[in-house]
Design a protein around this motif. Structure first.
Motif, PDB file in Angstrom:
ATOM      1  N   ALA A   1       2.876 -15.425 -17.719  1.00 22.54           N
ATOM      2  CA  ALA A   1       2.807 -14.015 -18.128  1.00 22.54           C
ATOM      3  C   ALA A   1       3.628 -13.156 -17.167  1.00 22.54           C
ATOM      4  O   ALA A   1       4.275 -12.194 -17.582  1.00 22.54           O
ATOM      5  CB  ALA A   1       1.361 -13.534 -18.185  1.00 22.54           C
ATOM      6  N   ASN A   2       3.607 -13.517 -15.884  1.00 23.54           N
ATOM      7  CA  ASN A   2       4.498 -12.831 -14.934  1.00 23.54           C
ATOM      8  C   ASN A   2       5.935 -12.947 -15.413  1.00 23.54           C
ATOM      9  O   ASN A   2       6.679 -11.966 -15.456  1.00 23.54           O
ATOM     10  CB  ASN A   2       4.441 -13.487 -13.550  1.00 23.54           C
ATOM     11  CG  ASN A   2       3.147 -13.220 -12.818  1.00 23.54           C
ATOM     12  OD1 ASN A   2       2.451 -12.265 -13.109  1.00 23.54           O
ATOM     13  ND2 ASN A   2       2.838 -14.069 -11.863  1.00 23.54           N
TER      14      ASN A   2
ATOM     15  N   GLN B   1      -3.119 -21.073 -21.440  1.00 23.91           N
ATOM     16  CA  GLN B   1      -3.088 -20.025 -22.469  1.00 23.91           C
ATOM     17  C   GLN B   1      -1.876 -19.108 -22.288  1.00 23.91           C
ATOM     18  O   GLN B   1      -1.120 -18.853 -23.227  1.00 23.91           O
ATOM     19  CB  GLN B   1      -4.368 -19.201 -22.403  1.00 23.91           C
ATOM     20  CG  GLN B   1      -4.345 -18.014 -23.339  1.00 23.91           C
ATOM     21  CD  GLN B   1      -5.596 -17.169 -23.240  1.00 23.91           C
ATOM     22  OE1 GLN B   1      -6.694 -17.692 -23.138  1.00 23.91           O
ATOM     23  NE2 GLN B   1      -5.430 -15.874 -23.281  1.00 23.91           N
ATOM     24  N   ALA B   2      -1.697 -18.640 -21.047  1.00 26.80           N
ATOM     25  CA  ALA B   2      -0.559 -17.744 -20.780  1.00 26.80           C
ATOM     26  C   ALA B   2       0.756 -18.481 -21.012  1.00 26.80           C
ATOM     27  O   ALA B   2       1.718 -17.911 -21.531  1.00 26.80           O
ATOM     28  CB  ALA B   2      -0.627 -17.222 -19.347  1.00 26.80           C
TER      29      ALA B   2
ATOM     30  N   THR C   1      -0.802  -8.457 -17.007  1.00 25.24           N
ATOM     31  CA  THR C   1       0.053  -9.231 -16.103  1.00 25.24           C
ATOM     32  C   THR C   1       1.528  -8.934 -16.376  1.00 25.24           C
ATOM     33  O   THR C   1       2.306  -8.691 -15.449  1.00 25.24           O
ATOM     34  CB  THR C   1      -0.192 -10.743 -16.259  1.00 25.24           C
ATOM     35  OG1 THR C   1      -1.552 -11.019 -15.972  1.00 25.24           O
ATOM     36  CG2 THR C   1       0.697 -11.540 -15.320  1.00 25.24           C
ATOM     37  N   ALA C   2       1.890  -8.963 -17.648  1.00 24.07           N
ATOM     38  CA  ALA C   2       3.292  -8.726 -18.007  1.00 24.07           C
ATOM     39  C   ALA C   2       3.710  -7.308 -17.604  1.00 24.07           C
ATOM     40  O   ALA C   2       4.820  -7.099 -17.099  1.00 24.07           O
ATOM     41  CB  ALA C   2       3.510  -8.959 -19.498  1.00 24.07           C
TER      42      ALA C   2
ATOM     43  N   ARG D   1       6.360 -16.893 -27.603  1.00 20.37           N
ATOM     44  CA  ARG D   1       7.110 -15.637 -27.746  1.00 20.37           C
ATOM     45  C   ARG D   1       8.582 -15.808 -27.409  1.00 20.37           C
ATOM     46  O   ARG D   1       9.364 -14.875 -27.564  1.00 20.37           O
ATOM     47  CB  ARG D   1       6.498 -14.544 -26.851  1.00 20.37           C
ATOM     48  CG  ARG D   1       5.111 -14.101 -27.253  1.00 20.37           C
ATOM     49  CD  ARG D   1       4.661 -12.876 -26.468  1.00 20.37           C
ATOM     50  NE  ARG D   1       4.600 -13.089 -25.033  1.00 20.37           N
ATOM     51  CZ  ARG D   1       3.538 -13.536 -24.379  1.00 20.37           C
ATOM     52  NH1 ARG D   1       2.441 -13.841 -25.032  1.00 20.37           N
ATOM     53  NH2 ARG D   1       3.566 -13.701 -23.070  1.00 20.37           N
TER      54      ARG D   1
ATOM     55  N   SER E   1       7.063 -13.521 -18.344  1.00 18.20           N
ATOM     56  CA  SER E   1       7.284 -12.732 -19.574  1.00 18.20           C
ATOM     57  C   SER E   1       7.621 -11.292 -19.222  1.00 18.20           C
ATOM     58  O   SER E   1       8.543 -10.702 -19.783  1.00 18.20           O
ATOM     59  CB  SER E   1       6.023 -12.714 -20.447  1.00 18.20           C
ATOM     60  OG  SER E   1       5.558 -14.004 -20.704  1.00 18.20           O
ATOM     61  N   GLY E   2       6.847 -10.733 -18.306  1.00 15.70           N
ATOM     62  CA  GLY E   2       7.054  -9.338 -17.931  1.00 15.70           C
ATOM     63  C   GLY E   2       8.379  -9.136 -17.211  1.00 15.70           C
ATOM     64  O   GLY E   2       9.095  -8.164 -17.484  1.00 15.70           O
TER      65      GLY E   2
ATOM     66  N   ALA F   1       4.120  -7.297 -13.769  1.00 19.63           N
ATOM     67  CA  ALA F   1       5.346  -7.973 -13.333  1.00 19.63           C
ATOM     68  C   ALA F   1       6.578  -7.162 -13.723  1.00 19.63           C
ATOM     69  O   ALA F   1       7.525  -7.024 -12.936  1.00 19.63           O
ATOM     70  CB  ALA F   1       5.407  -9.378 -13.928  1.00 19.63           C
ATOM     71  N   ALA F   2       6.563  -6.594 -14.923  1.00 19.46           N
ATOM     72  CA  ALA F   2       7.698  -5.779 -15.364  1.00 19.46           C
ATOM     73  C   ALA F   2       7.824  -4.539 -14.489  1.00 19.46           C
ATOM     74  O   ALA F   2       8.925  -4.129 -14.114  1.00 19.46           O
ATOM     75  CB  ALA F   2       7.521  -5.386 -16.825  1.00 19.46           C
TER      76      ALA F   2
ATOM     77  N   ALA G   1      -1.613 -13.957  -9.768  1.00 16.08           N
ATOM     78  CA  ALA G   1      -2.918 -14.627  -9.861  1.00 16.08           C
ATOM     79  C   ALA G   1      -2.711 -16.107 -10.186  1.00 16.08           C
ATOM     80  O   ALA G   1      -1.587 -16.606 -10.199  1.00 16.08           O
ATOM     81  CB  ALA G   1      -3.807 -13.951 -10.889  1.00 16.08           C
ATOM     82  N   PHE G   2      -3.802 -16.797 -10.455  1.00 19.89           N
ATOM     83  CA  PHE G   2      -3.784 -18.244 -10.612  1.00 19.89           C
ATOM     84  C   PHE G   2      -3.336 -18.676 -12.014  1.00 19.89           C
ATOM     85  O   PHE G   2      -2.620 -19.653 -12.194  1.00 19.89           O
ATOM     86  CB  PHE G   2      -5.206 -18.745 -10.294  1.00 19.89           C
ATOM     87  CG  PHE G   2      -5.412 -20.226 -10.352  1.00 19.89           C
ATOM     88  CD1 PHE G   2      -4.387 -21.138 -10.140  1.00 19.89           C
ATOM     89  CD2 PHE G   2      -6.696 -20.724 -10.595  1.00 19.89           C
ATOM     90  CE1 PHE G   2      -4.624 -22.501 -10.187  1.00 19.89           C
ATOM     91  CE2 PHE G   2      -6.932 -22.091 -10.636  1.00 19.89           C
ATOM     92  CZ  PHE G   2      -5.895 -22.985 -10.443  1.00 19.89           C
ATOM     93  N   GLU G   3      -3.784 -17.906 -13.024  1.00 26.20           N
ATOM     94  CA  GLU G   3      -3.671 -18.401 -14.395  1.00 26.20           C
ATOM     95  C   GLU G   3      -2.493 -17.822 -15.165  1.00 26.20           C
ATOM     96  O   GLU G   3      -2.371 -18.034 -16.356  1.00 26.20           O
ATOM     97  CB  GLU G   3      -4.961 -18.046 -15.147  1.00 26.20           C
ATOM     98  CG  GLU G   3      -5.299 -16.557 -15.197  1.00 26.20           C
ATOM     99  CD  GLU G   3      -5.911 -16.038 -13.893  1.00 26.20           C
ATOM    100  OE1 GLU G   3      -6.123 -16.837 -12.988  1.00 26.20           O
ATOM    101  OE2 GLU G   3      -6.125 -14.830 -13.796  1.00 26.20           O
ATOM    102  N   ASN G   4      -1.614 -17.054 -14.495  1.00 27.04           N
ATOM    103  CA  ASN G   4      -0.713 -16.226 -15.294  1.00 27.04           C
ATOM    104  C   ASN G   4       0.750 -16.266 -14.871  1.00 27.04           C
ATOM    105  O   ASN G   4       1.472 -15.314 -15.121  1.00 27.04           O
ATOM    106  CB  ASN G   4      -1.222 -14.782 -15.267  1.00 27.04           C
ATOM    107  CG  ASN G   4      -1.306 -14.262 -13.842  1.00 27.04           C
ATOM    108  OD1 ASN G   4      -1.042 -15.009 -12.904  1.00 27.04           O
ATOM    109  ND2 ASN G   4      -1.640 -13.009 -13.684  1.00 27.04           N
TER     110      ASN G   4
ATOM    111  N   SER H   1      -2.906 -11.380 -20.067  1.00 29.40           N
ATOM    112  CA  SER H   1      -1.449 -11.520 -19.993  1.00 29.40           C
ATOM    113  C   SER H   1      -0.745 -10.192 -20.240  1.00 29.40           C
ATOM    114  O   SER H   1       0.339  -9.961 -19.704  1.00 29.40           O
ATOM    115  CB  SER H   1      -0.962 -12.572 -20.995  1.00 29.40           C
ATOM    116  OG  SER H   1      -1.342 -13.855 -20.563  1.00 29.40           O
TER     117      SER H   1
ATOM    118  N   GLU I   1      -0.670 -12.856 -25.823  1.00 29.16           N
ATOM    119  CA  GLU I   1      -1.754 -13.654 -26.427  1.00 29.16           C
ATOM    120  C   GLU I   1      -3.120 -13.253 -25.881  1.00 29.16           C
ATOM    121  O   GLU I   1      -4.128 -13.801 -26.310  1.00 29.16           O
ATOM    122  CB  GLU I   1      -1.473 -15.151 -26.222  1.00 29.16           C
ATOM    123  CG  GLU I   1      -1.907 -15.759 -24.895  1.00 29.16           C
ATOM    124  CD  GLU I   1      -1.225 -15.178 -23.667  1.00 29.16           C
ATOM    125  OE1 GLU I   1      -0.081 -14.721 -23.784  1.00 29.16           O
ATOM    126  OE2 GLU I   1      -1.854 -15.182 -22.590  1.00 29.16           O
TER     127      GLU I   1
ATOM    128  N   HIS J   1      10.232 -16.250 -24.506  1.00 29.51           N
ATOM    129  CA  HIS J   1      10.848 -15.668 -23.308  1.00 29.51           C
ATOM    130  C   HIS J   1      11.799 -16.666 -22.664  1.00 29.51           C
ATOM    131  O   HIS J   1      11.539 -17.873 -22.643  1.00 29.51           O
ATOM    132  CB  HIS J   1       9.773 -15.263 -22.294  1.00 29.51           C
ATOM    133  CG  HIS J   1       8.888 -14.160 -22.761  1.00 29.51           C
ATOM    134  ND1 HIS J   1       9.290 -12.840 -22.776  1.00 29.51           N
ATOM    135  CD2 HIS J   1       7.636 -14.170 -23.264  1.00 29.51           C
ATOM    136  CE1 HIS J   1       8.300 -12.094 -23.254  1.00 29.51           C
ATOM    137  NE2 HIS J   1       7.291 -12.881 -23.557  1.00 29.51           N
TER     138      HIS J   1
END
Ligand SMILES: Cc1ncc(C[n+]2csc(CCOP(=O)(O)OP(=O)(O)O)c2C)c(N)n1
Ligand code: SF4
Lengths: 320, 410
Positions: free
Chosen positions: A81-82, A121-122, B69-70, A129, A84-85, B73-74, A75-78, B66, B62, A131
């Protein structure tokens, strides 16, 4: 992990392109050049994840792709976060012996909209965190994918479709958000700015960002001829002018220590080399209105803000 | 049944039952953000991580956006992933729910159902998950903490099945299930580990012309989450629908296999009927309300009234044929909805059940009861009233007010 790759022009030329031709970016698109340069700095297994925006849209039109590495958009905002995962997954799968790679680099890429605005934010959460990933911001100073709307990265006085220069308002009323300083304030190990004109500096910084353990942030200046109403042949020249006028100085912040990079250091050492901001603004249609009597005063204001930020930066770098 | 394994009985609330099931399921990544009434799941799981009881990366993000999303992706990187949420948190994930199912990432999520604002209300209703029913996620609604535990374990198997590859949510009614302690029989760790197995990946053709496992792997570069113009997008969505169809079969198979090990089954895994075979009047509902309906049905049966219950366990995919088969002989049906569809014609469950019945030659009369919003209590007495209403409808042979409210001050 230390790099084995010797960093010479020949090496770079010989290194295969991992961001390949055939994408559908406009002629003269600096972000596309930036993508290609970033991918030249890779040191091994890498996963790239990207936010919605021009570079994602032009490079992954199904069933085609420009990416020769595993690549993810959600997505656009993350984008962060991608990352991070992906990073968390790799660490755990490695611990459980389900992947063989000793290490996989993770790069998140986003435009100014996906970084300054909706993505902050992400991004802030992910770096807090800790990462281990590199976030690359290609900054074309507006939402280009949706038709040149203003972002928090759009400079003062620029005309965009949501901050148009009109009879009473001279384009964007606010200066650019100092995003790289905001990222440095997160006290992450590596923050830097780069420009595609100084390609060697850019590639080196990508590599440093990858080699560092923990979050790294790279802010790359990226002219967009369509949105800037500039000559498609001049994008790389503009990338130099922005540095020479100190509109976009080049620096690194390693573990909290700011230092100027060579091209900006030259100007710090020889201030007479610092070019007037007008020279940079005059060749872009988005600032055309500033060269009319009505809004001319803003040119001085832009110069003043540029100088003020430059002086602040010099102080942070222990100069002046 | 000999094959049933020995089990421990633990006193757990629904949230703890989720955390315990996740702990046993060899999950690689959990990313989550707290929200009542889900919070206990994340807290318990954090304790497992802090005590080294699980081999799981816990990412305390947070935001819910997210967190999902995490997980997404994981999951695409090859990990088994889990998250939990409710209400506002689920709403914040809304965009990513569609991306997760569109990317065919088998993320499992527990939802402790809770009302949505405004006004703020932390108590249980199903507005949150009903609002996500078209997001491409499998939705399983549990009746009690035991089923919550069993369903979470099953959900990993279902979601990761190569014929499915869809994200799945296990829904437990906020507070009624999330916070009420029950006796829960749990399987031994090794049994669960063996049941869920190690995640497998279907082979797909990469853009480099090779067959490779579907995941982000530097050995086999793959572009995931690309842009698709009108010339391809529609086909992607059609494939998701096919996967949902397959899920009907897979949910049943996984449920039956699990039943053989645990000795516990919930109808056929999709629909859980109670006294329905010869029922004249029946209630259709989801989740914990079924417990109350059962006690009332028991009483009515002793009074000679042919009352039954059809609990829909799997709302997505909706077992349409099963619903038709289960209700075709029933003469009047009351469908209970713990959420509203403002300006529509009754609640979501009513829409779908009544719609399924439309094809029957002889249709039961159907009436909708909106109930329990914002955690409003639903008593056995109210359920008895609903059955009584059904008897009156039968007597008159028509439904006068198709949508009614239960336990509301009008
Ligand atoms: C939640 C959400 N809001 C809005 C959009 C629409 N959108 C897609 S890309 C984009 C702008 C991207 O701008 P930027 O990040 O600066 O990248 P660029 O296109 O300039 O490369 C917007 C507004 C979206 N995809 N998702
Ligand atoms: S609009 Fe700008 S950023 Fe987008 S592809 Fe064209 S030149 Fe590149």
């Amino acid at each position: 992990m230390q790099s084995e790759w010797k960093f010479t022009a020949k090496d770079i030329a010989e290194k295969p392109d991992l961001f390949m031709s055939g994408h559908r970016a406009c002629a003269g698109c600096a972000p596309a050049t930036v993508m290609r340069l970033i991918m030249k700095a890779l040191r091994g297994p890498t996963i790239v994840t990207q936010a919605t925006g021009c570079m994602e849209v032009v490079s992954t039109i199904y069933p085609y792709t420009s990416w020769a590495v595993p690549w993810l958009h959600t997505a656009f905002e993350n984008a962060a976060a991608n990352a991070s995962g992906i990073e968390a997954a790799i660490k755990m799968l490695k611990k459980k012996g389900r992947i063989k790679h000793e290490h996989v680099d993770v790069i998140a890429i986003a435009g100014d909209g996906g970084t300054y605005d909706i993505g902050i934010q992400a991004l802030s959460g992910a770096v807090e965190r800790g990462h281990d990933f590199l976030f690359v911001l290609y900054d074309n100073e507006a939402y280009m994918n949706t038709g040149i709307q203003r972002s928090g990265g759009t400079p003062l006085g620029a005309s965009t479709t949501t901050s148009p220069a009109g009879e009473v308002i001279p384009g964007k009323l606010e200066p650019k958000k100092p995003i790289a300083d905001i990222m440095a304030a997160h006290e992450i190990p590596y923050v830097a700015t780069a420009s595609p004109y100084y390609w060697r500096d850019l590639i080196t910084k990508v590599r440093k960002g990858l080699e560092v353990e923990g979050p790294a942030f790279l802010h790359v200046f990226s002219p967009c001829p369509r949105g800037w109403r500039s000559d498609p042949a001049k994008s790389i020249e503009l990338s130099r002018l922005a540095v020479e006028t100190c509109v976009f100085p080049l620096w690194e912040c390693v573990n909290g220590e700011y230092q100027l990079s060579a091209p900006s250091k030259v100007i710090a050492m020889a201030p007479q080399k610092k070019k007037p901001v007008r020279e940079y603004l005059a060749v872009q249609g988005r600032f055309r209105h500033l060269f009319t009597p009505k809004y001319e005063k803003l040119l001085d204001e832009i110069q003043r803000i540029t100088d003020q930020r430059w002086q602040k930066l010099l102080k942070k770098c222990g100069i002046a | 049944m000999k094959s049933i394994v020995e089990q421990k009985t633990l006193a757990l609330n629904g949230d703890e039952a989720v955390a315990y099931a996740v702990k046993q399921s060899d999950v690689d990544v959990v990313a989550a953000y707290p929200i009542t009434p889900q919070t206990i799941i994340v807290e318990r799981f954090s304790e497992y991580v802090a005590n080294g009881e699980v081999e799981t990366a816990f990412v305390c993000t947070e935001s819910e956006h997210s967190a999902l999303t995490a997980c997404l992706a994981a999951s695409l990187t090859g990990a088994r992933t889990f998250t939990a949420s409710a209400s506002a948190g689920l709403a914040l994930m809304h965009e990513m729910l569609f991306v997760t199912s569109g990317c065919r990432a088998p993320v499992v999520m527990a939802i402790a159902n809770r009302a949505l604002s405004a006004p703020i209300n932390i108590h249980g209703d199903q507005s949150d998950t009903m609002a996500q029913r078209d997001s491409g996620w499998i939705q399983i609604y549990a009746e009690n903490a035991q089923e919550v535990y069993d369903s979470v374990i099953q959900a990993f198997r279902i979601a990761e099945h190569p014929d499915v590859l869809l994200p799945a949510m296990v829904c437990l009614d906020g507070f009624q299930l999330s916070h009420s302690v029950e006796n829960v029989n749990v399987l031994p760790d090794e049994v669960v580990k063996k049941f869920v197995g190690v995640r497998k990946f279907p082979l797909v053709l990469t853009h480099e012309g090779r067959m490779a496992p579907l995941k982000l792997d530097p050995e086999n570069p793959m572009t995931m989450g690309p842009l698709a113009f009108p010339n391809y997008y529609f086909e992607f969505k059609r494939q998701q629908e096919e996967a949902m169809k397959n899920a009907l079969r897979v949910i049943r198979e996984v449920h039956d296999e699990y039943a053989k090990i645990s000795g516990r089954s919930y109808g056929d895994g999709l629909l859980d009927p109670y006294f329905l075979e010869d029922a004249e009047i029946a209630i259709v509902c989801l989740g914990s309300t079924a417990g109350t309906v059962k006690t009332v049905a028991d009483d009515l049966r002793t009074e000679g009234i042919k009352a039954g219950l059809l609990r829909i366990r799997t709302f997505r995919p909706l077992p349409v044929d099963g619903i038709k088969r289960a209700l075709k002989h029933v003469r009047a049906v009351a469908v209970m909805d713990k959420s509203m569809s403002f300006g529509g014609f009754g609640g979501a469950v009513f829409h779908e059940v009544r719609h399924a019945l439309y094809d029957l030659d002889e249709k039961p009369l159907a009436v909708n009861y909106i109930y329990g919003l914002g955690g409003r209590d639903t008593s056995p007495m109210q359920i008895r009233m609903i059955y009584k209403d059904l008897q009156e409808i039968l007597a008159k042979n028509r439904v006068e007010t198709p949508v009614k409210y239960v336990g509301l001050r009008e």
